[in-house]
Scaffold this motif. Structure first.
Motif, PDB file in Angstrom:
ATOM      1  N   UNK A 172       1.112  -1.676   0.060  1.00  0.00           N
ATOM      2  CA  UNK A 172      -0.380  -0.011  -0.221  1.00  0.00           C
ATOM      3  C   UNK A 172       0.747   1.143   0.032  1.00  0.00           C
ATOM      4  N   UNK A 173       2.092   1.324   0.665  1.00  0.00           N
ATOM      5  CA  UNK A 173       2.954   2.325   1.093  1.00  0.00           C
ATOM      6  C   UNK A 173       3.659   2.811   0.133  1.00  0.00           C
ATOM      7  N   UNK A 174       3.773   1.618  -0.999  1.00  0.00           N
ATOM      8  CA  UNK A 174       4.775   2.169  -2.133  1.00  0.00           C
ATOM      9  C   UNK A 174       3.687   2.576  -3.511  1.00  0.00           C
ATOM     10  N   UNK A 175       2.364   1.672  -3.550  1.00  0.00           N
ATOM     11  CA  UNK A 175       1.413   2.559  -3.843  1.00  0.00           C
ATOM     12  C   UNK A 175       0.625   4.288  -4.234  1.00  0.00           C
ATOM     13  N   UNK A 176       0.984   3.878  -2.786  1.00  0.00           N
ATOM     14  CA  UNK A 176       0.837   5.725  -2.272  1.00  0.00           C
ATOM     15  C   UNK A 176       2.067   6.342  -2.697  1.00  0.00           C
TER      16      UNK A 176
END
Length: 405
Positions: A172-176
């Motif tokens: 998720x942090x990568x996607x954001x």
């Protein structure tokens, strides 16, 4: 129902619906134990690499008598040190953030440190006899960076490395694109409440109160809101918004102007997501930006709420407007939670208070309490031990077979 990529822990059918006893919210001796067994031994969030773009930029972080400074060196590397001059222990930097041009100069007697923490020189060095500079650099603090966010830990503790601990958040942090965030100027915030820190966390650890206590959030994502429980004290809370019949000005306009994010995976589109980290930190992320917030305990009955806000580097005028409206919604929500924390904390000193009886929707609160009791089993006692014996009582319980609670 949106499919979520997390391996979650289900709420047990036969769980104990009680919580911590009231005495744990106002015992000075227990607060001292929490300092040593919890806050200094667990990862704390200081800020983000985007807060320190240039060599010499620094962030300070204080926690219960310990002081940290995180600084970017001339080589671009971010390092963490105790904010203590090796001469007399003065703060080498003062304030929440700032910039040192070329070197760190202690304001007390003028000892000079390089930006990598090494001692450049003492004022009037001949007055110290033989002084080996390599022995008097700033003392380092354990530090890790995860997707741009900076974590420190003052003492070795039970949590694994940040990368291992927060691995469930990595996708998720990568996607954001959180590693690329930039600070929102002049929107760092702080508030001080006359409450024990656990009263703040108790409110934030469950979504049962959202429908009634947070009308703006209820209009924003209503019945879509979910609390999810992961391993190692992690949690994910998420709610999805869409155009509806919102009456609140900020909610209605936020939903209208929030730009779509087709680059995000399906479960993060039109979502407000909260990523919890035991014992006291949350990362709150919307499609427009992000923030972290945490409770910094100041005393048994005093807590500072603090955090920092960030924006996307490609922010447009529309994104900026949506982020402002999200901030307005969040500001009202925070004020509502602060009042709930005060009322909850007040009840802990009432003789009429008979303890918690929790809903399944409040399992996150119980789970947090269980984490505290595993570290400090003295919290399993219904009655408070004498203050002068509390630490010893805790050690005795640690040596006993596991308690069930």
């Amino acid at each position: 129902m949106t499919e979520l990529p997390y391996e979650t822990i289900p709420v047990p059918n036969d769980w104990n619906r009680g919580g911590l006893p009231a005495w744990t919210y106002h015992s000075p001796a227990l607060f001292d134990l929490e300092r040593d067994k919890l806050f200094l031994t667990h990862w704390q969030v200081v800020g983000h690499e985007g807060d320190m773009p240039a060599a010499g930029d620094w962030l300070a972080f204080d926690m219960l008598g310990e002081r940290a400074v995180v600084m970017r060196g001339n080589d671009g590397v971010v390092r963490a040190f105790h904010n203590l001059c090796r001469h007399r222990g003065a703060r080498v930097v003062d304030g929440e953030k700032g910039h040192c041009k070329g070197a760190i100069v202690c304001p007390f007697h003028g000892w000079v440190y390089n930006l990598d923490g090494s001692l450049r020189g003492a004022a009037r060095p001949s007055s110290f006899g033989e002084l080996k500079r390599e022995d008097f650099g700033l003392k380092p603090i354990e530090m890790e960076i995860f997707h741009g966010f900076i974590f420190v830990r003052f003492k070795e503790g039970p949590q694994p490395s940040v990368a291992e601990l927060l691995a469930p958040y990595a996708a998720d942090f990568t996607a954001y694109g959180l590693d690329k965030l930039l600070p929102v100027r002049n929107l760092d915030w702080t508030a001080e409440l006359p409450v024990n820190w656990k009263s703040v966390r108790d409110v934030d650890n469950e979504g049962y109160h959202v429908a009634l206590a947070h009308p703006s959030l209820q209009e924003l994502y209503g019945r879509t809101y979910r609390d999810l429980y992961l391993e190692n004290g992690l949690s994910v809370s998420i709610g999805w918004f869409d155009e509806g019949m919102a009456r609140n000005w900020s909610v209605k306009n936020y939903v209208r102007v929030s730009p779509p994010r087709p680059d995000l995976p399906a479960h993060l589109q039109k979502a407000w997501t909260y990523y919890g980290l035991f014992p006291n930190a949350v990362f709150a992320i919307t499609p427009e930006g992000a923030q972290f917030y945490q409770e910094v305990p100041l005393g048994p009955g005093r807590t500072r709420l603090t955090g920092r806000m960030y924006r996307r580097p490609d922010e447009t005028r529309q994104t900026r407007l949506a982020r402002y409206l999200a901030f307005r919604i969040d500001r009202f929500t925070s004020a509502e939670d602060q009042q709930l924390s005060i009322w909850s904390n007040e009840s802990m000193k009432s003789e009429a208070f008979e303890g918690f009886h929790l809903s399944d929707l409040e399992y996150g609160l119980r789970r947090h309490h269980d984490g505290l009791r595993r570290l400090m089993p003295v919290m399993t006692l219904a009655e408070a031990p004498p203050e002068h014996r509390l630490t010893r009582s805790n050690e005795e319980l640690i040596c006993q077979p596991s308690n069930t609670f």
